[in-house]
Design a protein around this motif. Structure first.
Motif, PDB file in Angstrom:
ATOM      1  N   ILE A 156      -9.201  -4.801  -8.851  1.00 30.90           N
ATOM      2  CA  ILE A 156      -8.041  -3.917  -8.967  1.00 30.90           C
ATOM      3  C   ILE A 156      -8.033  -2.898  -7.841  1.00 30.90           C
ATOM      4  O   ILE A 156      -6.985  -2.577  -7.296  1.00 30.90           O
ATOM      5  N   HIS A 157      -9.207  -2.402  -7.451  1.00 31.72           N
ATOM      6  CA  HIS A 157      -9.256  -1.439  -6.347  1.00 31.72           C
ATOM      7  C   HIS A 157      -8.859  -2.103  -5.025  1.00 31.72           C
ATOM      8  O   HIS A 157      -8.150  -1.507  -4.221  1.00 31.72           O
ATOM      9  N   ALA A 158      -9.289  -3.333  -4.829  1.00 34.74           N
ATOM     10  CA  ALA A 158      -8.897  -4.073  -3.630  1.00 34.74           C
ATOM     11  C   ALA A 158      -7.398  -4.331  -3.635  1.00 34.74           C
ATOM     12  O   ALA A 158      -6.719  -4.177  -2.608  1.00 34.74           O
ATOM     13  N   HIS A 159      -6.878  -4.682  -4.804  1.00 33.16           N
ATOM     14  CA  HIS A 159      -5.439  -4.923  -4.943  1.00 33.16           C
ATOM     15  C   HIS A 159      -4.647  -3.650  -4.634  1.00 33.16           C
ATOM     16  O   HIS A 159      -3.653  -3.681  -3.908  1.00 33.16           O
ATOM     17  N   MET A 160      -5.085  -2.530  -5.187  1.00 35.38           N
ATOM     18  CA  MET A 160      -4.385  -1.258  -4.965  1.00 35.38           C
ATOM     19  C   MET A 160      -4.442  -0.863  -3.486  1.00 35.38           C
ATOM     20  O   MET A 160      -3.472  -0.337  -2.947  1.00 35.38           O
ATOM     21  N   ALA A 161      -5.556  -1.128  -2.827  1.00 32.81           N
ATOM     22  CA  ALA A 161      -5.676  -0.814  -1.398  1.00 32.81           C
ATOM     23  C   ALA A 161      -4.673  -1.616  -0.573  1.00 32.81           C
ATOM     24  O   ALA A 161      -4.169  -1.124   0.442  1.00 32.81           O
ATOM     25  N   GLU A 162      -4.362  -2.825  -1.010  1.00 33.91           N
ATOM     26  CA  GLU A 162      -3.376  -3.647  -0.308  1.00 33.91           C
ATOM     27  C   GLU A 162      -2.000  -2.979  -0.283  1.00 33.91           C
ATOM     28  O   GLU A 162      -1.225  -3.161   0.647  1.00 33.91           O
ATOM     29  N   LEU A 163      -1.688  -2.209  -1.316  1.00 31.39           N
ATOM     30  CA  LEU A 163      -0.386  -1.551  -1.379  1.00 31.39           C
ATOM     31  C   LEU A 163      -0.205  -0.536  -0.254  1.00 31.39           C
ATOM     32  O   LEU A 163       0.916  -0.270   0.159  1.00 31.39           O
ATOM     33  N   ASP A 164      -1.298   0.028   0.243  1.00 23.71           N
ATOM     34  CA  ASP A 164      -1.229   0.992   1.339  1.00 23.71           C
ATOM     35  C   ASP A 164      -0.907   0.323   2.665  1.00 23.71           C
ATOM     36  O   ASP A 164      -0.698   1.006   3.662  1.00 23.71           O
ATOM     37  N   ASP A 165      -0.865  -0.990   2.704  1.00 22.64           N
ATOM     38  CA  ASP A 165      -0.579  -1.730   3.933  1.00 22.64           C
ATOM     39  C   ASP A 165       0.917  -1.947   4.153  1.00 22.64           C
ATOM     40  O   ASP A 165       1.329  -2.475   5.167  1.00 22.64           O
ATOM     41  N   ILE A 166       1.747  -1.518   3.212  1.00 21.96           N
ATOM     42  CA  ILE A 166       3.189  -1.718   3.322  1.00 21.96           C
ATOM     43  C   ILE A 166       3.778  -0.574   4.144  1.00 21.96           C
ATOM     44  O   ILE A 166       3.735   0.578   3.719  1.00 21.96           O
TER      45      ILE A 166
END
Length: 135
Positions: A6-16
């Motif tokens: 979940i932390h890795a998934h949430m970090a992906e959101l910062d790439d938008i």
């Protein structure tokens, strides 16, 4: 999904690019900012705020950066400091503006150009889609 996932998934959101996702972390960070904005639903609070914005903001345990962003009507900074656009819309309305007028200030476009873009279907999906990958 594990905690690590979940932390890795949430970090992906910062790439938008150009998008701040309202996460639980941002919700905690902006709690008082958003609660302040919600008080503007009452006419007497809007009047108090308009009469002395700084004094009204000082009643809230917000950070100085949050207070300054409100005073500057810098909605992009408000969002980065935990603000939620649905709550901040109360501030936009308090200023006598439509949500579209307020949101247009978050772009590098005039209100007229912003409105035309939205009527035409919004921003193009072409262009920068990943900050990390620069694509």
């Amino acid at each position: 999904m594990t905690a690590g996932d979940i932390h890795a998934h949430m970090a992906e959101l910062d790439d938008i690019p150009g998008t701040l996702i309202f996460t639980a972390t941002r919700a905690r960070q902006g709690y008082h900012l958003n609660q302040f904005a919600m008080t503007l639903m009452k006419a007497e609070n809007r009047d108090r705020f308009r009469s002395d914005e700084r004094a009204y903001l000082d009643e809230w345990p917000m950070t100085e950066a949050q207070k300054q962003a409100v005073l500057d009507r810098d909605f992009n900074t408000c969002l980065s400091l935990g603000g939620n656009i649905y709550f901040l819309a109360k501030l936009i309305s308090t200023d006598g503006k439509s949500v579209a007028q307020g949101v247009s200030t978050m772009t590098d476009m005039s209100f007229e150009d912003y409105t035309a873009m939205m009527v035409a279907g919004g921003r193009s999906p072409e262009g920068l889609r990943s900050i990390r990958e620069k694509r």
